[in-house]
Design an enzyme around this catalytic site. Structure first.
Site, PDB file in Angstrom:
ATOM      1  N   LYS A  53     -32.741 -32.171 -10.337  1.00  0.00           N
ATOM      2  CA  LYS A  53     -32.810 -33.631 -10.234  1.00  0.00           C
ATOM      3  C   LYS A  53     -34.353 -34.049 -10.252  1.00  0.00           C
ATOM      4  CE  LYS A  53     -28.571 -33.952  -7.442  1.00  0.00           C
ATOM      5  NZ  LYS A  53     -27.993 -34.000  -6.240  1.00  0.00           N
ATOM      6  N   GLN A  97     -29.628 -34.460  -0.052  1.00  0.00           N
ATOM      7  CA  GLN A  97     -28.636 -33.528  -0.525  1.00  0.00           C
ATOM      8  C   GLN A  97     -27.487 -32.822   0.492  1.00  0.00           C
ATOM      9  OE1 GLN A  97     -28.637 -32.792  -3.822  1.00  0.00           O
ATOM     10  NE2 GLN A  97     -26.733 -31.265  -3.710  1.00  0.00           N
ATOM     11  N   ASP A 120     -26.999 -42.787  -4.514  1.00  0.00           N
ATOM     12  CA  ASP A 120     -26.051 -41.932  -4.348  1.00  0.00           C
ATOM     13  C   ASP A 120     -24.524 -42.583  -4.155  1.00  0.00           C
ATOM     14  OD1 ASP A 120     -26.188 -39.174  -4.987  1.00  0.00           O
ATOM     15  OD2 ASP A 120     -26.925 -38.904  -2.936  1.00  0.00           O
TER      16      ASP A 120
HETATM   17  N1  GUN Z   1     -24.011 -32.540  -3.166  1.00  0.00           N
HETATM   18  C1  GUN Z   1     -22.948 -32.266  -4.210  1.00  0.00           C
HETATM   19  N2  GUN Z   1     -23.133 -33.295  -5.017  1.00  0.00           N
HETATM   20  C2  GUN Z   1     -23.759 -34.109  -4.520  1.00  0.00           C
HETATM   21  C3  GUN Z   1     -24.662 -35.323  -5.006  1.00  0.00           C
HETATM   22  O1  GUN Z   1     -24.190 -36.000  -6.148  1.00  0.00           O
HETATM   23  N3  GUN Z   1     -25.496 -35.872  -4.384  1.00  0.00           N
HETATM   24  C4  GUN Z   1     -25.866 -35.245  -3.050  1.00  0.00           C
HETATM   25  N4  GUN Z   1     -26.787 -35.991  -2.208  1.00  0.00           N
HETATM   26  N5  GUN Z   1     -25.584 -34.441  -2.607  1.00  0.00           N
HETATM   27  C5  GUN Z   1     -24.748 -33.590  -3.302  1.00  0.00           C
END
Ligand code: GUN
Length: 290
Positions: A53, A97, A120
């Site tokens: 990311k 995350q 998110d």
């Molecule tokens: N863990 C697995 N997928 C995601 C996501 O799209 N965003 C976040 N913040 N954590 C995750």
């Protein structure tokens, strides 16, 4: 005939190029889109996701505020960091995350993120806005799945979509989006309580595998010509591999011999999640006042 592979990597690059242009336009106005990426703990998969990311942010000419916290971080510490990020005008998006270490209540943390920075779409207000089709951000993986279906001109209107998995991140929001009038799908959600999983998956025009179980969708579980979207990213032990593991999806790649379209893992849905995240960050920066 083998399925057409749906190339999420290439669509993701296209989307990220357009994000880059939007970010450059904002920079001319003195706004540098910025995402705060918070990782608590040392889960190797999570670390690899956040690195991807952060790399994508840099490539799109955006800033990332990388926040790494130890495994034993207290909930109050994390909440106070989020409060600071909420009031920081230079930060347009906040991503925490998941999963978080066991001592931290994930729901409490997601609910602490200001909805206008919730790229998110995990905050209850964001989820509510999505369901009611009010302004907000769309969740990245579900939005990425829909973007891929559209790119390949898959008919969603009237299609029977069967989703295996009811997670808050994929199954539930994706079902919600697909029943919108604009998409008009009929959706079935299967989960661990589903009695005859095969009965349902065999009905699917579009089958979404999102249960987090390595290669559990087998060719005999799909209708000939079905579209199979594999959302899974699983690490399974493999002594043959240098790293000691290989990455696989929730569908056995052999489904490609029976499906009409199929998303490979890696290179299918995974890159789309990042592209949609980048889009949300630039959108958030655009909505912000300099
Ligand atoms: N863990 C697995 N997928 C995601 C996501 O799209 N965003 C976040 N913040 N954590 C995750």
């Amino acid at each position: 005939m083998a399925a057409i592979l749906m190339d999420g990597k290439s669509l993701s690059s296209k989307i990220r190029e357009s994000v880059k242009i939007r970010a450059a336009e904002l920079k001319e106005k003195g706004i540098v889109p910025c995402l705060a990426v918070v990782l608590a703990g040392e889960d190797p998969a999570s670390l690899s996701y956040v690195k991807s990311k952060e790399k994508a942010l840099t490539q799109a000419g955006m800033d990332s505020r990388d926040i790494r916290l130890p495994e034993n971080t207290r909930e109050e510490e994390l909440l106070s960091i989020i409060a600071e990020l909420n009031s920081d005008r230079k930060v347009h998006g906040i991503l925490v995350q998941s999963p978080l270490p066991a001592q931290i209540d994930e729901e409490k943390v997601f609910s602490a993120v200001a909805p206008e920075k919730d790229v998110d779409c995990f905050h209850p207000v964001s989820v509510g806005s999505m369901v009611l089709q009010k302004p907000g951000f769309l969740p990245c993986t579900p939005h990425g799945v829909i973007a891929l279906l559209r790119e390949y001109n898959i008919q969603i209107n009237g299609a029977h979509v069967v989703i295996a998995g009811r997670s808050n991140i994929v199954g539930k929001p994706l079902a919600n989006l697909l029943i919108r009038k604009e998409f008009n799908a009929t959706v079935t959600i299967c989960h661990t309580g589903t009695k005859d999983l095969n009965f349902h998956t065999l009905q699917a025009d579009i089958l979404i595998a999102a249960a987090g179980k390595p290669e559990f969708i087998k060719p005999d579980m799909i209708k000939k010509g079905a579209v199979v979207i594999d959302v899974g990213i699983n690490r399974v032990k493999d002594a043959q591999e240098k790293k000691g593991y290989r990455v696989c999806g929730d569908a056995d790649p052999l489904v490609a011999q029976k499906a009409s379209f199929y998303t490979p893992v890696p290179g299918g849905v995974g890159p789309m999640t990042i592209a949609m995240l980048m889009q949300n960050v630039v959108e958030s920066a655009q909505r912000s006042k300099p």
